[in-house]
Structure formats: C-alpha cells, structure tokens
Design a protein around this motif. Sequence first.
Motif, mmCIF file in Angstrom:
data_model
loop_
_atom_site.group_PDB
_atom_site.id
_atom_site.type_symbol
_atom_site.label_atom_id
_atom_site.label_comp_id
_atom_site.label_asym_id
_atom_site.label_seq_id
_atom_site.Cartn_x
_atom_site.Cartn_y
_atom_site.Cartn_z
ATOM 1 N N ILE A 131 29.562 54.963 -9.267
ATOM 2 C CA ILE A 131 28.349 54.501 -9.943
ATOM 3 C C ILE A 131 27.680 53.311 -9.249
ATOM 4 O O ILE A 131 26.453 53.304 -9.078
ATOM 5 N N LYS A 136 19.655 53.164 -10.005
ATOM 6 C CA LYS A 136 19.727 52.968 -11.452
ATOM 7 C C LYS A 136 19.527 54.283 -12.201
ATOM 8 O O LYS A 136 20.184 54.547 -13.211
ATOM 9 N N GLN A 139 22.643 56.268 -11.833
ATOM 10 C CA GLN A 139 23.757 55.647 -12.551
ATOM 11 C C GLN A 139 23.801 56.124 -13.996
ATOM 12 O O GLN A 139 24.873 56.410 -14.537
#
Length: 265
Positions: A131, A136, A139
């Motif tokens: 991750i 983002k 993730q």
Amino acid sequence: MKYLNILSLFAAGSALASSCHQYYECCNNCQVILTDDEGSWGNLNGEWCFIDEKKCVDLVDTCKFEQYGYRCCSHCDVFYTDEMGKWGVENDYWCGIPDSCNASNNAPSENFFDNELYAGPNYIKEIESSIPKLSKELQAKAKNVEKVATAVWLAWEGAPDEVEQHLKAAGTKTVTFILYMIPTRDCNSLASAGGASDLEKYQGYVDKIANTISEYPDTKVVMVIEPDTLGNLITGSTEACKNVHTLHKQALSYAIDVFGNMSNV
C-alpha cells in the motif's frame, strides 16, 4: 380501517375483545399483513388479528429511519440500499431495515458459502506492505482488496502444522484450504513437481490435517482437493501421467473419503 355495523360491533366487543385491541384477537406471531393508523394487522385462523408491537419489539424495532418519518420494517428483506442505509417495502410503502436485522446478518450461516469467508494473514500482510508504494487512489482500492477472502495452500511437508493457526484465526468464518501434496504431483512436471514421497505418507498427511480440523467443529472448512491431479486424470496423456493414474486415484479416493465424512467440511 374496519367498518362494522352496530350489531357486529357489539358482538365483536363481547366475543373478540383482547388485551391488544378492543374488537380483535391478538396475533400469535409478528408477521405484518397491513398497517394503518391503528397499528399493524396480521392473520389468525383466517381472520384479522392485531399485532402487539410490545411483544414484537425485536421485529418492530426502533431504527434511525423514524427520524425521517419512515416506519421500521417488521422484516429483514432488503429491497434497496443508499447512503442512509438499508430499505424494505411494506404495504407498498418504504420502511427502514431495523438494526436487529444487521446483527442477525452478521451471525454465522449454516451455508458454507453464505457464511463470511476467511482471508489469510499472509495475504493481508502482502497487501499492506504494498500500500505505501501506491498512489492515494490505488491505496483505497488496495484496502478493499485486502478484505477479499483467500484460500490457504497445503502444499509442503510442514503445512499440516499451520492448519490450526488458520482455524483459530477464522473463528466462525469459513476457511478454504487447497490440498496439493499428492505423490508425483502434476505428473512430476517441472513447474510443480513434488508432493508426498508415497501413498502412505500422503495418507498420514491427510489424517493429520483432518485430526486438527475435527478439533474445531464450529469452523466450517471448504477443502479443494488436488486441482492439478483431477485434470490430469482426464487430459494427462503423457507416459508420466499414465504411469501414476492408479496411484493418484487411490490418493484422491482416500482424501475424499476422509474429508467427505467430516460434518464441518
């Protein structure tokens, strides 16, 4: 709601008066057929009966939807879900699914595949370690992938000793194992050669796994047995495969017999 003439009104008052309604019997269940300004109605022996909401508090539950002017459903059948929550339909009107339904939906199911499936910790660790390297946006998606159930492979000599840790971690979830230790695995092909050294070793391998599973009767197990071998029995036309067909049938029969007679597998 109910229109009665004077005579029937007096008759109902004397014959059918009950603790929950002046003119109608109390229902002996909480199944709602109709709702009006008086409350909820059901059926008792082919006649209207009045539902005592105090006795049916677990079904006619308080829920957050009441603050928006909607009744709580008297059932747990979800018709639609939005940002406010889960909705049902009752008497052609929207109703909110009560919190008690969510609690019951989280309970373990008797169906192996309706039940919540177990995700192995090694898989979760691999996702978590990846991750920080992602954007983002990715993730957030990886976090969702982390929850996806995965099977646990039993494909090396020490794997039976790892079965218990997965059963403990799973609790009431369903664990999927893949048994992959048959002698001359995959007809000794280079990619996945290996397995137990002989039939007796394989039987001991199976027995050890089964004995551990039997100690966790409340944990449901799906056992996938030797996926390569099943295919090779049909499509394996090489001499290497033909030479081990009998051995593989004996090994498969043993594993199926052992796990097939376990109530939680």
